[in-house]
Every structure is written in C-alpha cells, then in structure tokens.
Design an enzyme around this catalytic site. Structure first.
Site, short mmCIF file in Angstrom:
data_model
loop_
_atom_site.label_atom_id
_atom_site.label_comp_id
_atom_site.label_asym_id
_atom_site.label_seq_id
_atom_site.Cartn_x
_atom_site.Cartn_y
_atom_site.Cartn_z
N ASP A 34 0.75 -1.35 -0.39
CA ASP A 34 0.17 0.05 -0.02
C ASP A 34 1.11 1.11 0.22
O ASP A 34 1.80 1.19 0.38
CB ASP A 34 -0.64 -0.08 0.84
CG ASP A 34 -1.99 1.03 1.03
OD1 ASP A 34 -2.38 2.31 0.44
OD2 ASP A 34 -3.35 -0.24 0.70
N ASP A 54 3.43 1.95 -4.15
CA ASP A 54 2.56 2.77 -5.03
C ASP A 54 2.61 2.33 -6.65
O ASP A 54 3.77 2.14 -6.96
CB ASP A 54 3.61 4.45 -5.35
CG ASP A 54 2.20 5.16 -6.17
OD1 ASP A 54 1.18 4.61 -6.85
OD2 ASP A 54 2.93 6.21 -5.71
N VAL A 55 1.87 1.82 -6.80
CA VAL A 55 2.01 0.78 -8.14
C VAL A 55 1.28 1.46 -8.90
O VAL A 55 1.92 0.43 -10.50
CB VAL A 55 0.53 -0.07 -8.21
CG1 VAL A 55 0.22 -0.68 -6.83
CG2 VAL A 55 -0.99 0.94 -7.03
N TYR A 147 -12.99 7.01 -13.06
CA TYR A 147 -13.09 5.68 -12.50
C TYR A 147 -13.49 4.53 -12.77
O TYR A 147 -13.33 3.29 -13.50
CB TYR A 147 -13.62 6.27 -11.30
CG TYR A 147 -14.04 4.81 -10.10
CD1 TYR A 147 -12.23 4.30 -9.39
CD2 TYR A 147 -14.78 4.46 -9.95
CE1 TYR A 147 -13.13 3.84 -8.02
CE2 TYR A 147 -14.66 3.09 -8.84
CZ TYR A 147 -13.70 2.83 -8.41
OH TYR A 147 -14.08 1.93 -6.98
N LYS A 151 -12.48 1.03 -14.56
CA LYS A 151 -13.18 -0.50 -13.95
C LYS A 151 -13.26 -1.30 -14.83
O LYS A 151 -13.47 -2.05 -14.75
CB LYS A 151 -14.16 -0.28 -12.61
CG LYS A 151 -13.86 0.59 -11.88
CD LYS A 151 -12.29 -0.54 -10.79
CE LYS A 151 -12.16 0.43 -9.29
NZ LYS A 151 -10.60 -0.62 -8.99
#
Length: 239
Positions: A34, A54-55, A147, A151
């Site tokens: 995370d 941080d992805v 967003y 998704k």
C-alpha cells in the site's frame, strides 16, 4: 502442505485489508502492499509482511514482486485491490486526474499481474483476482468517469488475459463489488448519498469489506478451480 504466498495491493484499508485478514486466518504468508504505512495488524495464524508501494511506480512494482518471487519461487495468489477515485464531473475533470486514476487502477494492475505471471506459469499454477467494481458493469455511484472507465478496463483485462493463459494452469478472475463501506466510498459521498444508495440496493445495505473479501478468497481457492475469466458481482442486487 506449505502455506500459501499471497500478494495483495491496496492492503492498508477496505477490501484489501479484509482480504489480508482472511488469508492470514487461513495461515498464509501475506505480503501487503500500500502507499500508506500499515499498522502491524492484521493478526492471524499466518505471516504478515507489510510493504510500502505506489503501484503507479512500475519499476518499484517489478522490484517488489521480484523480491517476493526470489524468496519463495512464485506467488500463489495475487489480489489487485489498489485503486483511487475522485467525484469529478466529466466536463470539469483535469487531465491529470484522469491520468492518475488510470495509472493506479489499470496500469498499476497490469504491471502487478505481469510481474507475477512468469513464475506462476513456470510452476504451472496460481491465481490472480482483480478487483473491479459495479462501475465496470454500469457506472460509478460515487466517482467520476475516469473511475468508471478504469473499472471497465479491468474487466476487459481479466477476460483477455484469461484467454492468453489457456493451458498454463494459472487462473485469473475479476470481482466487481457494489458500494462498499470503505474509504473510497466514504471520502467521496455524503451521509445522505450513502443512504440513497442503500435505499436503491435490493438487499438494503452496502457491503462490508469482509463481504467482498469472502468472494475474493473463494475465487483464489481450489473450490473455484473451474472458474476462469469470470466477473463475480458482489453488489447486493444493485446494477
């Protein structure tokens, strides 16, 4: 039987945190990634290894996943729960916001999945669970178009990669939660908005993170060995 090696992104709160608790209770070694510093919990019979990540930093993702793979040979289960969203109108949305949502939600997921697949394929098995949203089935009830589009992208990613993984023994599935009592909802919704969501949901409740975590752990388990490239809705009947 050796303990499972599980990697979870977004493990600091919400669905990711609840999923970590479920795997730990089953005795797994859980690497929790995370962007925030994580408390020493969650407790369980397993081993909890929190990591700051941080992805959206692709090189950092590759480095962290490579370290886990080097130590254990392969990751048994990857759950990609890291996500961000903002309640911005499409016409006013800064391009920077669009890029940030896409970098974390989609590109971050892609890099995580690609980082663990080679060792899974070499070993001949493993499970990936991608966390999408009801937004990927319809539209977001709390966040903006960026967003929603991200998704939808995760559902497409899951289905496409599932086809490419044919014959490898590695499964990938997607879980699409409805509104869930997690920071990404509560930060972007008023109490009145949450109440309206509850009233419009056939089960008349929003999900607790553990409701979703139960489906995630099922999708990663041997009980779901014939489920591949699927989207599992956890939405209380809200579409």
């Amino acid at each position: 039987m050796p303990a499972q090696i599980v990697a979870i992104t977004g493990s600091g709160s919400g669905i990711g945190r609840a999923t970590a608790r479920r795997f730990l209770a089953a005795g797994a070694t859980v690497y929790g990634f995370d962007i925030i510093d994580q408390a020493p919990e969650p407790d369980g019979a397993g081993r909890w290894v929190p990591r700051r990540l941080d992805v959206s930093d692709a090189e950092a993702v590759r480095r962290e996943m490579a370290a886990v793979t080097a130590e254990h040979g392969a990751v048994d289960v990857l759950v990609t729960s890291a996500a961000v969203g903002f309640p911005e109108n499409f016409t006013d949305m800064p391009v920077e916001s669009w890029d940030r949502v896409w970098d974390i939600n989609v590109t971050g997921t892609m890099v995580c999945v690609r980082s663990v697949l080679p060792s899974m394929i070499e070993r001949g098995g493993g499970a990936v669970v991608v966390i999408s949203s009801i937004a990927g089935r319809s539209r977001s009830v709390a966040n903006g178009a960026h967003y929603t589009v991200s998704k939808y992208g995760l559902i497409g990613l899951t289905r496409h990669v599932a086809a490419e993984l044919a014959g490898t023994g590695v499964r990938i599935n997607c879980v699409a939660p409805g509104p869930t009592d997690s920071p990404i909802l509560t930060a972007n919704s008023t109490e009145d908005q949450v109440q309206k969501i509850i009233e419009s949901t056939p089960l008349r409740r929003i999900a607790e993170p553990d409701d979703v975590a139960g489906v995630v752990t099922f999708a990663a388990s041997e009980r779901a060995r014939q489920i591949h490239g699927a989207v599992l809705d956890v939405n209380g009947g809200l579409y």
